[in-house]
Motif scaffolding. Structure first.
Motif, PDB file in Angstrom:
ATOM      1  N   UNK A 275      46.551  36.626  41.956  1.00 25.64           N
ATOM      2  CA  UNK A 275      47.870  36.394  41.473  1.00 25.64           C
ATOM      3  C   UNK A 275      47.857  34.990  40.948  1.00 25.64           C
ATOM      4  N   UNK A 276      47.223  34.186  41.450  1.00 30.28           N
ATOM      5  CA  UNK A 276      47.348  32.668  40.875  1.00 30.28           C
ATOM      6  C   UNK A 276      47.023  32.726  39.310  1.00 30.28           C
ATOM      7  N   UNK A 277      47.232  31.626  38.719  1.00 30.85           N
ATOM      8  CA  UNK A 277      46.837  31.051  37.459  1.00 30.85           C
ATOM      9  C   UNK A 277      45.625  31.413  37.097  1.00 30.85           C
ATOM     10  N   UNK A 278      44.808  31.899  36.074  1.00 32.04           N
ATOM     11  CA  UNK A 278      43.563  32.110  35.686  1.00 32.04           C
ATOM     12  C   UNK A 278      42.508  30.917  35.791  1.00 32.04           C
ATOM     13  N   UNK A 279      43.004  29.840  34.847  1.00 27.62           N
ATOM     14  CA  UNK A 279      42.049  28.856  34.849  1.00 27.62           C
ATOM     15  C   UNK A 279      42.139  27.993  36.157  1.00 27.62           C
TER      16      UNK A 279
END
Length: 338
Positions: A275-279
């Motif tokens: 769920x967290x940001x990709x980068x």
């Protein structure tokens, strides 16, 4: 077996350990009389008294710092940070003190402390109540980081964390506090009102930290997920009719690389979902490890499905989450790759 929501299972884990060990203490913002903003500590102060379950000032650095002092001198504090977003003022305490205590003292002191935090979105909490910061903890030597996806694991992992002699970051997905646990939800709507329960043994038991679980066996592609995304991954595989093997990591650090490697060597393909940001998300580490250890078994590039690289959106949070549709598209693309 009793049937519990994840909230009840987490509370039961603390109850079991407080009953067994007088050195176990629980504290944080509103955890005493009120029982916590999510009610995870409800009833513990009434049962064990204000000296073992108590409220703390709104000062995360002080909460963690006090816990480190207690742990160093023989207590086993189980601290609640009200939302994972709030932990940043205490990050220096966690990294510079708790994580390094054993090494800096040459083994003379340890820091048997658990830091519990609700993580992720699903309650329209906006930017300051919805983030998924697991990657910033997995970067730190000396910490263990776990994320349960169901009541059974939540109780067993929390008991194991409290009994551990080193600091454990215990992240609790808010969307799973009251469900879903049968794996058949589309997750298009919030599960908050469902109050679904899973089977949980009564009394003491542990789930080993550092051991993943295969929750769905398959041969076409391996999906690596944790927390809420375990159910999203299962739904995506089911909707697309893909014979995917879904692995619930449960523990990010230590990581069960053996289970991951065996699965990817069998399927030859891998999709990572979080769920967290990709980068710079934890999926990047997973993709690198799969590339490093399974290169000659891979038949397609490793794909990642994650949150957007933007500040956390309030009104669009259900678009921000990786859902079955986005995960399903990644599965199809991976299977079609040559």
């Amino acid at each position: 077996m009793a049937r519990m929501t994840m909230i009840e299972a987490i509370r039961d884990a603390m109850d079991v350990k407080m009953g067994q060990d007088e050195d176990v203490v629980v504290f944080g913002e509103d955890v005493g009389y009120f029982g916590g903003v999510f009610r995870c500590t409800h009833g513990l102060q009434a049962k064990y008294g204000k000296e073992r379950c108590f409220d703390a000032p709104i000062n995360e650095s002080a909460i963690v710092g006090a816990g480190i002092g207690m742990a160093t001198y023989g207590k086993r504090p189980c601290i609640e940070i009200q939302f994972a977003d709030y932990v940043l003022p205490a990050y220096d305490q966690i990294v510079s003190e708790a994580a390094r205590m054993r090494h800096r003292s040459n083994g003379e002191f340890t820091c048997p402390m658990v830091v519990r935090m609700p993580t992720g979105g699903g309650i329209f909490g906006g930017q300051t109540h919805s983030q998924s910061p697991e990657a910033i903890f997995t970067h730190v030597s000396g910490l263990k980081t776990v994320i349960p996806s169901n009541p059974y694991d939540a109780k067993g992992l929390l008991i194991a964390a409290i009994e551990d002699d080193d600091p454990v970051i215990f992240l609790e997905p808010k969307r799973l506090y009251n469900g879903p646990f049968d794996g058949h939800h589309e997750l298009a709507v919030t599960p908050w009102s469902k109050h679904e329960k899973g089977e949980v043994p009564e009394g003491h038991y542990t789930v080993p930290i550092g051991k993943a679980q295969i929750v769905r066996e398959g041969s076409d592609v391996t999906i690596l997920a944790y927390g809420t995304m375990v159910f999203v991954a299962e739904a995506a595989a089911r909707e697309q009719g893909i014979d995917a093997e879904v692995i619930d990591l449960r523990s990010l650090l230590p990581l069960d690389l053996e289970t991951i490697q065996k699965s990817v060597e069998k399927t030859g393909r891998c999709v990572v979902v979080h769920e967290a940001t990709l980068t710079s998300g934890f999926g990047a580490e997973l993709a690198a490890l799969v590339q490093q250890h399974c290169f000659y078994s891979l038949e397609a590039p490793v794909k990642r499905v994650a949150g957007w690289d933007t500040p956390y959106p309030h009104a669009q949070e259900w678009d921000y989450f990786p859902g079955p549709k986005r995960v399903g598209a990644a599965l199809k693309a991976t299977l079609e790759a040559k």
